[in-house]
Design an enzyme around this catalytic site. Structure first.
Site, PDB file in Angstrom:
ATOM      1  NE  ARG A  24      -2.567  -1.304   3.517  1.00  0.00           N
ATOM      2  CZ  ARG A  24      -2.494  -2.353   4.116  1.00  0.00           C
ATOM      3  NH1 ARG A  24      -2.987  -3.459   3.305  1.00  0.00           N
ATOM      4  NH2 ARG A  24      -2.104  -2.537   5.255  1.00  0.00           N
TER       5      ARG A  24
ATOM      6  CE  LYS B  76     -13.065  10.969   1.873  1.00  0.00           C
ATOM      7  NZ  LYS B  76     -13.097   9.917   0.932  1.00  0.00           N
TER       8      LYS B  76
ATOM      9  CD  GLU C  33     -16.869  11.952   0.019  1.00  0.00           C
ATOM     10  OE1 GLU C  33     -15.893  11.947   0.504  1.00  0.00           O
ATOM     11  OE2 GLU C  33     -16.887  10.964  -1.046  1.00  0.00           O
TER      12      GLU C  33
ATOM     13  CE  LYS D 136     -14.581  13.381  -2.462  1.00  0.00           C
ATOM     14  NZ  LYS D 136     -13.227  12.819  -2.609  1.00  0.00           N
TER      15      LYS D 136
HETATM   16  P1  13P Z   1     -14.081   8.321  -5.879  1.00  0.00           P
HETATM   17  O1  13P Z   1     -14.038   9.482  -6.841  1.00  0.00           O
HETATM   18  O2  13P Z   1     -13.845   7.009  -6.348  1.00  0.00           O
HETATM   19  O3  13P Z   1     -15.772   8.311  -5.721  1.00  0.00           O
HETATM   20  O4  13P Z   1     -13.672   8.765  -4.492  1.00  0.00           O
HETATM   21  C1  13P Z   1     -14.026   9.756  -4.010  1.00  0.00           C
HETATM   22  C2  13P Z   1     -13.774   9.796  -2.635  1.00  0.00           C
HETATM   23  O5  13P Z   1     -13.029  10.423  -2.016  1.00  0.00           O
HETATM   24  C3  13P Z   1     -14.854   8.793  -1.931  1.00  0.00           C
HETATM   25  O6  13P Z   1     -14.919   9.116  -0.593  1.00  0.00           O
END
Ligand code: 13P
Length: 325
Positions: A44, A134, A175, A217
């Protein structure tokens, strides 16, 4: 201008976007296994090093969201990831939620957890170089879903998370993701996205979150993956911008979309089409995960002879998305 506002504006600044490289250990492990790479901590790390050392990344990427594991790992040159990004002029972000878990009393729906101890974790991450964070909430569309309680639980957690980040001096990426899974129509996704965003901003206001010191987001408004009638690029762009105009206050500096399972090319086309619509009050940019790094991972497949080709695949996507802005 407040410090939070300054950082948020850099995150969404022109011709750049945010790279989401914060897959949890479980998700990153299954993505590695999906391309035949053993899911170890070292693999990773090696994969994340490939991503962040992509030449000229800073020209199209303003910030990278890291997972906790990566945040504490080191590159081959001995630097930590946040220290390396700082040298490149890329902001380091950190995913602080601990994942979506089944919500009691709401079969088939989740609530994102991670508020316990968050104040201290934010303080520690900020001391180690994080400038933003986030938290991802997921909303499922289905028969009678989403329920009001799932939406309320998720937007409440998002708002408390955002408040704690701002108190600790870092910018929250907020998000709320309405998932693409299912056979729902574009119209249904627009209705649910609009209603979730409305509840979200009610809650952010209630918690006195500083709207000019955050980045939203959201998902783009698309039809479910299994919907037989897939909309055109223009229809997605219009439906998405309609939902945002109806709900997102103009104080918010920028909106950085997730890709959510769209193909890398479609996600870019949708972003480009939105910029063609009438002037918008916020910056519209990308915070893609899969749509940015997917082709790189497919190219690399653990073969170090393909490292450069993989970095080129990432660079091509980042440049295409920057151009879409
Ligand atoms: P994706 O663009 O693959 O949906 O991932 C964005 C992301 O940060 C999901 O939490």
């Amino acid at each position: 201008m407040s410090t939070l506002n300054k950082i948020a504006r850099i995150m969404v600044s022109e011709r750049r976007g945010i790279l989401a490289a914060d897959e949890s250990i479980g998700t990153m492990s299954s993505r590695l296994e999906g391309v035949g790479v053993k899911a170890t901590e070292e693999n990773r790390r090696v994969y994340r090093e490939l991503i962040v050392t992509t030449p000229k990344l800073a020209e199209s990427v303003s910030g990278i969201i890291l997972a906790d594991e990566t945040f504490h790992q080191k590159l081959s040159n001995g630097q930590t990831f946040p220290a390396f990004l700082a040298e490149l002029g890329i902001l380091a972000g950190i995913k602080v939620d601990t994942g979506a878990k089944p919500l009691a009393g709401a079969p088939g729906e989740n609530v994102t957890e991670g508020l316990d101890g968050l104040r201290d974790r934010v303080r520690n991450y900020a001391a180690l170089g994080a400038t933003f964070a986030k938290w991802r909430a997921t909303i499922t569309i289905g028969d009678g879903l989403p329920s009001d309680r799932a939406v309320r639980a998720n937007v409440h957690a998002l708002a408390r998370y955002a408040g704690l980040c701002q108190e600790g001096g870092i910018v929250p990426i907020v998000e709320p993701e309405v998932l693409m899974d299912g056979s729902h129509s574009l119209a249904r996704c627009k209705q649910v996205t609009t209603s979730v965003l409305r509840s979200l901003f009610d809650e952010l206001n209630l918690m006195q979150v500083q709207l000019d010191g955050m980045v939203l987001k959201p998902n783009m408004v698309v039809a479910g993956k299994k919907c037989p009638q897939q909309p055109s690029v223009e229809e997605v762009a219009e439906a998405t911008v309609d939902a945002l105009r109806a709900t997102v206050p103009t104080f918010v500096p920028g909106i950085a979309f997730l890709s959510g399972g769209q193909s890398p090319e479609k996600a870019t086309e949708h972003l480009a089409a939105m910029q063609q619509l009438d002037p918008l009050p916020w910056e519209l940019t990308y915070s893609f995960g899969r749509a940015l790094v997917g082709p790189a991972l497919e190219t690399w497949r653990g073969d170090n002879g393909k490292r450069e080709a993989a970095q080129k695949a990432l660079s091509d996507r980042a440049v295409a998305n920057a151009a879409a802005r």
